[in-house]
Design an enzyme around this catalytic site. Sequence first.
Site, PDB file in Angstrom:
ATOM      1  N   CYS A  97       0.835  -1.199   0.000  1.00 11.94           N
ATOM      2  CA  CYS A  97       0.000   0.000   0.000  1.00 11.94           C
ATOM      3  C   CYS A  97       0.874   1.255   0.000  1.00 11.94           C
ATOM      4  O   CYS A  97       1.508   1.558  -0.992  1.00 11.94           O
ATOM      5  CB  CYS A  97      -0.984  -0.036   1.177  1.00 11.94           C
ATOM      6  SG  CYS A  97      -2.311   1.173   1.034  1.00 11.94           S
ATOM      7  N   HIS A 232      -3.669  -5.496   0.918  1.00 12.40           N
ATOM      8  CA  HIS A 232      -3.010  -5.752   2.197  1.00 12.40           C
ATOM      9  C   HIS A 232      -2.973  -7.245   2.529  1.00 12.40           C
ATOM     10  O   HIS A 232      -3.919  -7.758   3.123  1.00 12.40           O
ATOM     11  CB  HIS A 232      -3.764  -5.025   3.314  1.00 12.40           C
ATOM     12  CG  HIS A 232      -3.545  -3.547   3.332  1.00 12.40           C
ATOM     13  ND1 HIS A 232      -2.502  -2.960   3.996  1.00 12.40           N
ATOM     14  CD2 HIS A 232      -4.242  -2.540   2.759  1.00 12.40           C
ATOM     15  CE1 HIS A 232      -2.557  -1.640   3.838  1.00 12.40           C
ATOM     16  NE2 HIS A 232      -3.608  -1.356   3.086  1.00 12.40           N
ATOM     17  N   GLU A 234      -1.335  -8.643   4.845  1.00 12.73           N
ATOM     18  CA  GLU A 234      -1.296  -8.839   6.296  1.00 12.73           C
ATOM     19  C   GLU A 234      -2.689  -8.768   6.922  1.00 12.73           C
ATOM     20  O   GLU A 234      -2.885  -9.193   8.050  1.00 12.73           O
ATOM     21  CB  GLU A 234      -0.339  -7.829   6.943  1.00 12.73           C
ATOM     22  CG  GLU A 234      -0.876  -6.420   7.149  1.00 12.73           C
ATOM     23  CD  GLU A 234      -0.919  -5.551   5.892  1.00 12.73           C
ATOM     24  OE1 GLU A 234      -0.704  -6.084   4.788  1.00 12.73           O
ATOM     25  OE2 GLU A 234      -1.185  -4.343   6.027  1.00 12.73           O
TER      26      GLU A 234
END
Lengths: 272, 796
Positions: A97, A232, A234
């Site tokens: 990002c 993302h 994660e």
Amino acid sequence: MRREEIKVCVMRVGGTNCDAETQRAFQDLGVQAEVLHVNELVKQGNLLDYNVLVFPGGFSFGDYVRSGVIFARSLSVKLGKEIETFVDEGRPILGICNGFQILVEYGLLPGFEGVTAYPEATLTTNVPQGFKCQWIHLKNENKGKCPFTSKIPKGKVLRMPIAHGEGRFLFPVEKEQQMLQKLIDNDMMVFSYCDENGNVADGKYPTNPNGSFHDIAGICNREGTIFGLMPHPERAMYWWQQPDWTRQKQMAQYGDGKLVFESLIDHLTKKF
Amino acid sequence: MNPDIYVRGKTTFKMYEVALSEASETQLSEVNHKLALGLSMQEMQAVKAYFKTEGRNATDVELQTISQTWSEHCCHKTFRGKIRIGNKEISSLLKTYIAKATREINPPWCFSVFEDNAGIVKFDKGYGIAAKVETHNHPSAVEPFGGAATGVGGVIRDVLGVWADPIACTDVLGFGPLDYDYNKLPVGVKHPKYVYMGVTAGISAYGNNMGIPTVNGAIYFDDSYTGNVTVYCGCIGLLPLNKFRRNAQSNHIILLAGGKTGRDGIHGVTFASAELTEESEEVSRPAVQIADPIEEEKLKRGIIEVRDRELASAITDLGGGGLSSAVGETAEKFGCGVSVALDKVPLKYPGLAPWEIYISESQERMLLVVPPENLDLVMAVFEREDVEETAIGTLIDERRLHLAFRGETVADLDMEFLFDTCESTKTAVIETPRLAEPEFAEPENPSETLMQLLSEPNIASKEHVVRTYDHEVKGNTTLKPLQGKYAGPNDAAVLKPLDNSWKGLAVSCGMNPNYGKIDAYWMAASAIDEAVRNNLAVGGRRIALLDNFTWGNPEKPERLGSLVRACEACYDVATAFRTPFISGKDSLYNESPLGPVTPTLLITAVGIVPDVRSTVSMDLKEPGNLLYILGETYPELGGSEYYRLKGFLGKSVPKLHATKARRTYYNLTKAMGEGIIKSCHDLSEGGLAVAAAEMAFAGGYGLELDLRSVPNKSVARNDFMLFSESNSRFLLEVAEQDCSEFEELIRNKACAPIGKVTKGEKLLIRGLDGKVVVDAVLAELRRSWKKTLSMEVQGE
């Protein structure tokens, strides 16, 4: 290199805010991961103690001027030498990002001919305009160069969330076809936006959530060692982060984001 | 009038003294107005008396300090003061109702309530949860983006102010109708659409930039919000309880950390405690602060490290009143005095007078109290984060507030005087509005009415706004505000704050402003019930409440009367539910040229989900499952969205049968614990029909329901059955094989299966005569629901 020997540096600065969950994803896979403020790295001069460098998401320096640009510029002044060595030695760098924006602004991506003094691409204001937090689908386009997708079959559809206002990947208009060809020829395309069945978005909203050129969601450099993506991983690490887990009777323990981290670690354990 | 009452101080910098000791009432009033002190005559007289005893002139710094400390915003005169109502006298609304409920319930899991900037409850593994909700109405009315952004920033600092790491934000907003006629807009009132765009953008900008997920909220539209935009910003934090420090003492150092101080936000609190007028724009623009979320993000990092290393002895945020309230209240809390050098405060630009420095509300600043031996360590922490920090003073034994500038004293006040004068008596009357129940025929096509209701702004999907808030950053949001593929509206958000625990946190809210137009008591009771219901619906329990009042001018007896009624309900319902209040805030004087705000009580509920794996979402899961309704339906449509659609207010506001509801909730929680509830949705605006439609189109399955099976008290019309907003009701999806176990656990006469989940694409509802009254295609229901506030209909 054994898994537990791998040292990941999650670099942060004022405005970075996805560092903790990024660190958690790495740690959960058995590698060492530390969150370090850039001031600390400058003071200790120890960036090269790490095998992997990660720029997590956030709004570094408020993303004033243009996303990622202030951090990228200040970084090249403060840690330019170390980063150059990092790149030259082929140590992996990941940008998620805002991290992707930083890599592009730094000139590390796309990096057709290595690091450039000026950015060759940009991640600009979404079309339609505005910040958007939403789960989307991605297709792995990489044929094997990018270690961050080494364990993901080509063409596999993944699910991850996006959360950004400036994620529209663009090349300079006059060179875009030529640059796209280079991306494809050099196997630098990694993720593109697609629908749940893997059909390309072809620029259509909302499958392509931000108007990215050629539905680009993530790319790597010519060597494959530097990888940036807008979604993302994660936040797609565990089953309980999925948007529809309450609908499933049986949930896989991990989400698709894990594949990115796992691929990298697998690559490192084999390569070094 | 004697102009000599203002004396230029014999200082090298700009400071005025005011000779109050012989001032007449007219002069006092003039001083009050000229210096924008916002004090009452009674208070001005007390100030005069004080300086007469001291035998000297008052400095402008001193007068401003007193003004800030005694303002409604800082000392909550209305909530803490006396209220006369009939021949009854209430000594303090806070003590008589809100805090009293908590004291009587006295749960062992409350760690710190009504004491600090935020309430704290115990969570798991030695961690606590801090929660706070603030209002930022006035600033948002003048500057929507900045007002809302700094509202978020302010409440995050409240949570930092109890050593907690902010992990989630909430926001509940009230706007005027977006299609408000421009010609009807008075001068000085901004159009609701402009306010709506600005406020939502401000919230998204601050929360996203700080990396705190905005997980729960609501948006309401009401005429009375046109002149009085209502902005509630909430924040939830996490802290290891053994790191909570509150042991400052004299000789500890006062450290100011964060942003620089400027003229932004001068007189924010006096502004917040006054009515909005045509001139508010011009006069009050400087009272709205400028937001810099990145500064606060850095500040947060520093504070969390100082906390973890146990380097400081106290902390507080700089909010309303700026340094003046932070410094004074800190000294007061620890029974000390304080000495501060105002010239040490880092400034954005030179030229600020000492009083401006002391009351400026520049954002992103926190005050820490540090034992002298730790000072260097604390400063090193902030320096690494690129945060400016400055020691500006010390706590002292002597109970005085001593302020200096360039070595000269600019204020020297007795602490007892400064903190002892917040006593006021106000008069309240309870007015019963003359209302009647409307008479109209049943609609011929309830399907169409349902479509219209789904498009009503208060019911319609808020997806367009919710997606501009990052609700997933930190990666711990397990139940998101929007559910699944079709973005159904979940009743509450669930977070999993600790990596080594499955325990979750359910965050929900309740607010029914329309009911307040009929009866503030039932409005408040319904708000609590709705917040609790929403929390229970996802699997929350052990619920703590936060109260936030937005009211009109409390000097007007009938406005105060309704406030008293609402507080009574807070006490009654909280004690019946055994859900304590842990924190609250009031915003009064919400009046504009268009009139007062409709009395609005926001209740925020924070519950514990024992195991996030048992969380229940609102979308239908599987065809063949049964759909139960839990809770009785009454012909209560006063203030309902259905009546509003028909152009009525009505009278029959939903009541709450709290004791009965509590038993229902207890059994529901048991059933949830057994994992036999596949989906659950609370019934609120739009009643049964809207809740059923939402469950159906969120899950992508149809429903066949029969109104004849709905437990009710003399509801004789299909439309009333479909759209009544009676409290304490849920729709529950249960698999056929679990039905007997479910019914055994629920043991409630007001619980009945009313239909089945179908493979079909339709919502079918049979009416009281057995004929189909609603026959609607899910995709169309969903489209109606999504179109109102969406630029485009997505995912179709």
